[in-house]
Design a protein around this motif. Structure first.
Motif, mmCIF file in Angstrom:
data_model
loop_
_atom_site.group_PDB
_atom_site.id
_atom_site.type_symbol
_atom_site.label_atom_id
_atom_site.label_comp_id
_atom_site.label_asym_id
_atom_site.label_seq_id
_atom_site.Cartn_x
_atom_site.Cartn_y
_atom_site.Cartn_z
ATOM 1 N N ILE A 171 7.896 12.925 0.328
ATOM 2 C CA ILE A 171 6.523 12.991 0.887
ATOM 3 C C ILE A 171 5.772 11.694 0.567
ATOM 4 C CG2 ILE A 171 4.283 14.160 0.703
ATOM 5 C CD1 ILE A 171 5.874 16.776 0.164
ATOM 6 N N PHE A 172 5.941 11.203 -0.655
ATOM 7 C CA PHE A 172 5.274 9.950 -1.038
ATOM 8 C C PHE A 172 5.754 8.797 -0.157
ATOM 9 C CE2 PHE A 172 4.251 11.184 -5.740
ATOM 10 C CZ PHE A 172 3.262 12.036 -5.276
ATOM 11 N N LYS A 173 7.045 8.775 0.100
ATOM 12 C CA LYS A 173 7.587 7.697 0.953
ATOM 13 C C LYS A 173 6.943 7.753 2.336
ATOM 14 C CE LYS A 173 12.110 7.171 -1.273
ATOM 15 N NZ LYS A 173 13.534 7.551 -1.218
ATOM 16 N N GLN A 174 6.826 8.970 2.840
ATOM 17 C CA GLN A 174 6.221 9.146 4.155
ATOM 18 C C GLN A 174 4.762 8.675 4.144
ATOM 19 O OE1 GLN A 174 7.774 9.960 6.944
ATOM 20 N NE2 GLN A 174 5.832 9.789 8.080
ATOM 21 N N GLY A 203 0.705 4.137 5.404
ATOM 22 C CA GLY A 203 -0.319 3.186 4.951
ATOM 23 C C GLY A 203 -1.207 3.702 3.842
ATOM 24 N N THR A 204 -0.864 4.867 3.265
ATOM 25 C CA THR A 204 -1.696 5.406 2.179
ATOM 26 C C THR A 204 -1.432 4.630 0.889
ATOM 27 O OG1 THR A 204 -1.481 7.586 3.181
ATOM 28 C CG2 THR A 204 -2.236 7.520 0.896
ATOM 29 N N THR A 205 -2.500 4.313 0.171
ATOM 30 C CA THR A 205 -2.353 3.670 -1.138
ATOM 31 C C THR A 205 -1.997 4.743 -2.159
ATOM 32 O OG1 THR A 205 -4.058 2.109 -0.499
ATOM 33 C CG2 THR A 205 -3.506 2.216 -2.842
ATOM 34 N N LEU A 206 -0.892 4.525 -2.888
ATOM 35 C CA LEU A 206 -0.404 5.529 -3.837
ATOM 36 C C LEU A 206 -0.397 4.950 -5.245
ATOM 37 C CD1 LEU A 206 2.764 6.916 -2.016
ATOM 38 C CD2 LEU A 206 0.893 8.317 -2.859
ATOM 39 N N ILE A 207 -0.971 5.667 -6.175
ATOM 40 C CA ILE A 207 -0.854 5.288 -7.588
ATOM 41 C C ILE A 207 -0.281 6.499 -8.304
ATOM 42 C CG2 ILE A 207 -2.066 4.586 -9.681
ATOM 43 C CD1 ILE A 207 -4.159 3.235 -7.894
ATOM 44 N N VAL A 208 0.908 6.347 -8.846
ATOM 45 C CA VAL A 208 1.604 7.468 -9.460
ATOM 46 C C VAL A 208 1.797 7.182 -10.950
ATOM 47 C CG1 VAL A 208 3.704 8.872 -9.414
ATOM 48 C CG2 VAL A 208 2.819 7.903 -7.288
ATOM 49 N N VAL A 209 1.220 8.055 -11.768
ATOM 50 C CA VAL A 209 1.405 7.947 -13.212
ATOM 51 C C VAL A 209 2.601 8.818 -13.576
ATOM 52 C CG1 VAL A 209 0.374 8.420 -15.464
ATOM 53 C CG2 VAL A 209 -1.049 7.557 -13.599
ATOM 54 N N THR A 210 3.587 8.234 -14.217
ATOM 55 C CA THR A 210 4.793 9.010 -14.525
ATOM 56 C C THR A 210 5.510 8.434 -15.747
ATOM 57 O OG1 THR A 210 6.879 9.825 -13.622
ATOM 58 C CG2 THR A 210 6.199 7.633 -12.918
ATOM 59 N N HIS A 211 6.282 9.274 -16.397
ATOM 60 C CA HIS A 211 7.171 8.740 -17.434
ATOM 61 C C HIS A 211 8.620 8.889 -16.977
ATOM 62 C CE1 HIS A 211 7.099 13.063 -18.335
ATOM 63 N NE2 HIS A 211 8.333 12.865 -18.749
ATOM 64 N N ASP A 212 8.767 9.371 -15.717
ATOM 65 C CA ASP A 212 10.098 9.596 -15.166
ATOM 66 C C ASP A 212 10.565 8.312 -14.463
ATOM 67 O OD1 ASP A 212 12.332 10.318 -13.758
ATOM 68 O OD2 ASP A 212 11.472 12.161 -12.929
ATOM 69 N N GLU A 214 13.008 7.675 -12.574
ATOM 70 C CA GLU A 214 13.445 7.869 -11.178
ATOM 71 C C GLU A 214 12.261 7.835 -10.222
ATOM 72 O OE1 GLU A 214 16.079 11.117 -10.383
ATOM 73 O OE2 GLU A 214 17.196 10.786 -12.243
ATOM 74 N N VAL A 215 11.146 8.367 -10.679
ATOM 75 C CA VAL A 215 9.946 8.351 -9.834
ATOM 76 C C VAL A 215 9.336 6.946 -9.832
ATOM 77 C CG1 VAL A 215 7.641 9.337 -9.516
ATOM 78 C CG2 VAL A 215 9.511 10.787 -10.287
ATOM 79 N N GLY A 216 9.344 6.317 -11.014
ATOM 80 C CA GLY A 216 8.771 4.979 -11.130
ATOM 81 C C GLY A 216 9.549 3.961 -10.310
ATOM 82 N N GLU A 217 10.845 4.106 -10.276
ATOM 83 C CA GLU A 217 11.676 3.084 -9.629
ATOM 84 C C GLU A 217 11.616 3.104 -8.109
ATOM 85 O OE1 GLU A 217 15.436 3.855 -11.430
ATOM 86 O OE2 GLU A 217 14.815 2.949 -13.341
ATOM 87 N N VAL A 218 11.134 4.197 -7.540
ATOM 88 C CA VAL A 218 11.018 4.214 -6.073
ATOM 89 C C VAL A 218 9.716 3.584 -5.593
ATOM 90 C CG1 VAL A 218 12.509 6.227 -5.722
ATOM 91 C CG2 VAL A 218 10.060 6.557 -6.079
ATOM 92 N N ALA A 219 8.825 3.252 -6.555
ATOM 93 C CA ALA A 219 7.538 2.667 -6.162
ATOM 94 C C ALA A 219 7.703 1.191 -5.816
ATOM 95 C CB ALA A 219 6.531 2.820 -7.296
ATOM 96 N N GLN A 220 6.721 0.666 -5.125
ATOM 97 C CA GLN A 220 6.739 -0.734 -4.687
ATOM 98 C C GLN A 220 6.558 -1.673 -5.884
ATOM 99 O OE1 GLN A 220 3.570 -1.271 -1.948
ATOM 100 N NE2 GLN A 220 4.515 -3.027 -0.916
ATOM 101 N N ARG A 221 5.705 -1.241 -6.807
ATOM 102 C CA ARG A 221 5.436 -2.030 -8.001
ATOM 103 C C ARG A 221 5.296 -1.084 -9.175
ATOM 104 N NH1 ARG A 221 0.382 -5.176 -9.983
ATOM 105 N NH2 ARG A 221 -0.744 -4.079 -8.344
ATOM 106 N N MET A 222 5.670 -1.553 -10.340
ATOM 107 C CA MET A 222 5.605 -0.693 -11.509
ATOM 108 C C MET A 222 4.975 -1.467 -12.665
ATOM 109 S SD MET A 222 8.758 1.252 -13.358
ATOM 110 C CE MET A 222 9.677 -0.225 -13.771
ATOM 111 N N ILE A 223 4.001 -0.818 -13.308
ATOM 112 C CA ILE A 223 3.507 -1.418 -14.556
ATOM 113 C C ILE A 223 3.871 -0.465 -15.685
ATOM 114 C CG2 ILE A 223 1.621 -2.707 -13.467
ATOM 115 C CD1 ILE A 223 -0.297 -0.600 -14.637
ATOM 116 N N VAL A 224 4.160 -1.030 -16.849
ATOM 117 C CA VAL A 224 4.497 -0.224 -18.020
ATOM 118 C C VAL A 224 3.429 -0.466 -19.080
ATOM 119 C CG1 VAL A 224 6.219 0.250 -19.805
ATOM 120 C CG2 VAL A 224 6.964 -0.404 -17.499
ATOM 121 N N LEU A 225 2.842 0.626 -19.540
ATOM 122 C CA LEU A 225 1.804 0.528 -20.575
ATOM 123 C C LEU A 225 2.415 0.784 -21.945
ATOM 124 C CD1 LEU A 225 -1.198 2.553 -19.056
ATOM 125 C CD2 LEU A 225 -0.921 0.078 -19.127
ATOM 126 N N ASP A 226 1.877 0.100 -22.925
ATOM 127 C CA ASP A 226 2.299 0.355 -24.307
ATOM 128 C C ASP A 226 1.102 0.088 -25.213
ATOM 129 O OD1 ASP A 226 3.973 1.030 -26.374
ATOM 130 O OD2 ASP A 226 4.552 -1.066 -26.709
#
Lengths: 225, 429
Positions: A178-181, A186-195, A197-209
């Motif tokens: 659904i997110f890919k669709q 053209g929807t802007t998506l911001i996904v917070v995850t620790h998974d 597999e979910v992070g890697e399908v995103a266009q860009r990923m930031i890692v917080l520490d």
């Protein structure tokens, strides 16, 4: 100009810096994943981006408005008009049916329209479950209702907090599809995850520490998975 | 959403409705009884006799000067022909009973001897045709309910058919002269004598035990005072005095026009006295203070008690609502946080919760109103032996009280709701 700009924001609780001098820009139509271990500041960042909290320091410019300077009422209006929220715990109203849960978001935005709400449910593959209560839906189905509710008012940003955290693999894949669709549309998506597999399908990923951005990487394989 | 809340959360709503119903029922019962209790207590107190006496003006002056209660002197009498006017005053419906009196000194002769006595003429159960076209049965039988008839029966003017005129003899005289009911006695005055049939012997516990009561016209003839009266006793339903009534009782002329109208149109004992004086020529009507004050004191205390019970029941109801609504808001904090997160403003969420509680409260209030009216009937039958009249103006009072109680009961929950931050309930932060 970027849709969302975070300029040197910090969130301080007493002596704890939950976020420490973070700067970030999100473009219109971008799919960003925010990752990091527990306590890294993911949820705090999500609350600020989702206009549910204000930074202690810095500026958050969303569509040209500095949310750090907005009143509670102003933040409510921004959430209502520009942001679609998806939660790990779904947060559906337990005494309302699936379609009514979607219509609640319409009610506080403009006017409830059952036809439109049913279309939103159809988009996530749940039209035939529209009249079911949350207790009669599986976790994956509840999350899809939550997504339909987030999309119903055509927000500029869809903000998802651990959207697959409570789902099995099959339902996780449905949500990712659904997110890919949405991204294609053209929807802007911001996904917070620790998974990952979910992070890697995103266009860009930031890692917080520890409240800071440790990594900010572009997914070179984006679109190939 | 509200429909969903009611259909799927009906158990919680029923608890709130029952709490409101309980408070409303007590408030309704107390208010209905309170509004009706004046009449009930007044009726009860009417058994203690008249609360207004009317005497000729000059006799009243003599009473005031010498603190004696002689009724009329030789030169001043009231007119019997004006008696019916008492039932034409503004507060005519509050005049429950009245009886005229005329008395004269007489000598009574029986088989066992003679005695100087006071002969009192009055109505016993007189049938009166009023100037308004209405009819009324009134007299001392209604005003002297505490008389104990030890022999014979009450004298009935309407059914007595004997040749001798009837009378009732006080127990003191009856013992002295060994008079029994059914005896014939002779009473003589300077103006003539009359053979009287003793219809009954009564015990009053006061000076009347040494008096003989005969019909008004009999005593008027024996005292040569045809159509004249020495006094009138009136039993009226009255409203307890307040500052206005006290001020008016001293001098009605000191009132402003608005105060005068308020006083005149309220059933204060002073107002009724004033109106009686307007229709009985050269009369002074004055309250029997012991009775009037007792009525006022009892009514005030009864009202106070009822008001306190009403307030306590409503406070209890408000506390119950506070607990239930606060618990409901706490239980639904996640839902309320979500609504705020998706764009509901504080006002909208407060309105949602208040609407739910208010609708529930209205349902509870309707149930409580009818239950309360039932309670009022139980109280009426148990305490006063009669039903309590449904006072329609209690409905808006109860409605306002219910709204106030529901709002007051919901306030703590609304305050909690306003402080609730979506980020805290949705993410635990």
């Amino acid at each position: 100009m970027s849709l969302l700009q975070l300029k040197n924001i910090s969130k301080i609780y007493g002596e704890l810096k939950a976020l420490d001098d973070i700067s970030l820009e999100v473009e219109n139509g971008e799919w960003l994943a925010i990752m990091g271990p527990s306590g890294s500041g993911k949820s705090t960042l999500m609350n600020i981006i989702g206009c549910m909290d204000k930074p202690s320091l810095g500026e958050v410019i969303l569509d040209g408005r500095d949310i750090a300077k907005e009143s509670d009422k102003g933040l409510t209006e921004i959430r209502r008009d520009k942001i679609g929220l998806i939660f790990q715990q779904f947060h559906l109203v337990n005494y309302l049916t699936a379609v009514e849960n979607v219509m609640v978001a319409q009610y506080y935005h403009s006017m409830p329209d059952e036809k439109e709400a049913l279309e939103a449910l159809e988009r996530v593959g749940l039209k035939d479950r529209a009249k079911h209560l949350p207790s009669q839906l599986s976790g994956g189905e509840q999350q899809r209702v939550c997504i339909a509710r987030a999309l119903i008012n055509h927000p500029e940003i869809v903000l998802a907090d651990e959207p697959t955290g409570n789902l099995d693999e099959a339902n996780e894949n449905i949500v990712i599809d659904i997110f890919k669709q949405l991204h294609k549309e053209g929807t802007t998506l911001i996904v917070v995850t620790h998974d990952p597999e979910v992070g890697e399908v995103a266009q860009r990923m930031i890692v917080l520490d520890h409240g800071r951005i440790k990594e900010n990487t572009i997914n070179k394989n984006f679109g190939n998975t | 959403m509200i429909k969903g809340a009611f259909t799927r959360q009906w158990k919680k709503m029923i608890m709130i409705a029952l709490t409101v119903a309980l408070g409303t029922s007590l408030a309704t019962a107390m208010l209905n009884v309170m509004m009706d209790v004046s009449d009930k207590v007044n009726q009860e107190l009417k058994t203690y006799g008249a609360n207004i006496t009317v005497v000729p003006k000059s006799a009243s002056v003599m009473d005031s000067l010498y603190e004696i209660e002689n009724g009329a002197d030789d030169g001043a009498y009231l007119k019997e022909s004006e008696l019916g006017n008492i039932k034409t005053i503004f507060w005519a419906f509050n005049i429950v009973d009245f009886a005229p009196f005329i008395d004269t000194k007489a000598t009574v002769s029986a088989d066992s001897g003679e005695k100087e006595i006071t002969l009192v003429g009055t109505w016993f159960d007189h049938h009166l045709e009023l100037p308004t076209g209405e009819t009324l049965n009134t007299g001392v039988r209604s005003l002297r309910t505490w008389w104990d008839i030890s022999e014979g029966d009450w004298l009935s003017e309407q059914t007595y058919t004997g040749t001798e005129k009837p009378c009732m003899v006080g127990e003191g005289i009856a013992k002295t002269l060994s008079v029994k009911s059914g005896d014939i006695i002779t009473v003589s005055t300077t103006h003539g004598s009359e053979r009287l049939y003793v219809a009954g012997i009564f015990s009053s516990g006061d000076t009347a035990d040494d008096e003989i009561y005969a019909s008004l016209d009999t005593v008027q003839a024996l005292s040569d005072k045809d159509g004249l009266l020495s006094s009138i006793e009136v039993s009226a339903l009255t409203t307890p005095d307040n500052e206005l009534a006290i001020k008016a009782a001293k001098d009605p002329g000191s009132l402003t026009i608005a105060q005068y109208e308020t006083w005149y149109c309220t059933a204060y004992v002073s107002s009724i006295c004033y109106q009686i004086q307007e229709v009985i020529t050269d009369s002074v009507a004055s309250p029997v203070r012991q009775v009037a004050d007792s009525e006022g004191a009892i009514l005030e205390k009864t009202h106070l008690l009822m008001v306190l019970i009403t307030i306590l029941s409503l406070v209890g109801s408000a506390l119950g609502i506070t607990n239930l609504v606060t618990a409901s808001v706490m239980e639904r904090s996640s839902e309320i946080g979500l609504l705020k997160a998706i764009g509901a403003k504080n006002g909208a969420v407060s309105a949602l919760v208040l609407t739910e509680v208010m609708i529930t409260g209205i349902v509870g209030a309707v149930i409580g109103y009818f239950a309360g009216f039932g309670f009022a009937q139980i109280i009426g039958q148990t305490v006063f032996g009669s039903s309590i009249e449904m006072k329609l103006f209690v409905i808006p009072i109860v409605a306002v009280l219910v709204i106030a109680v529901v709002l007051a009961g919901s306030l703590p929950a609304i305050r909690m709701l306003l402080r609730l931050r979506p980020a805290e309930v949705l993410h635990g932060r």
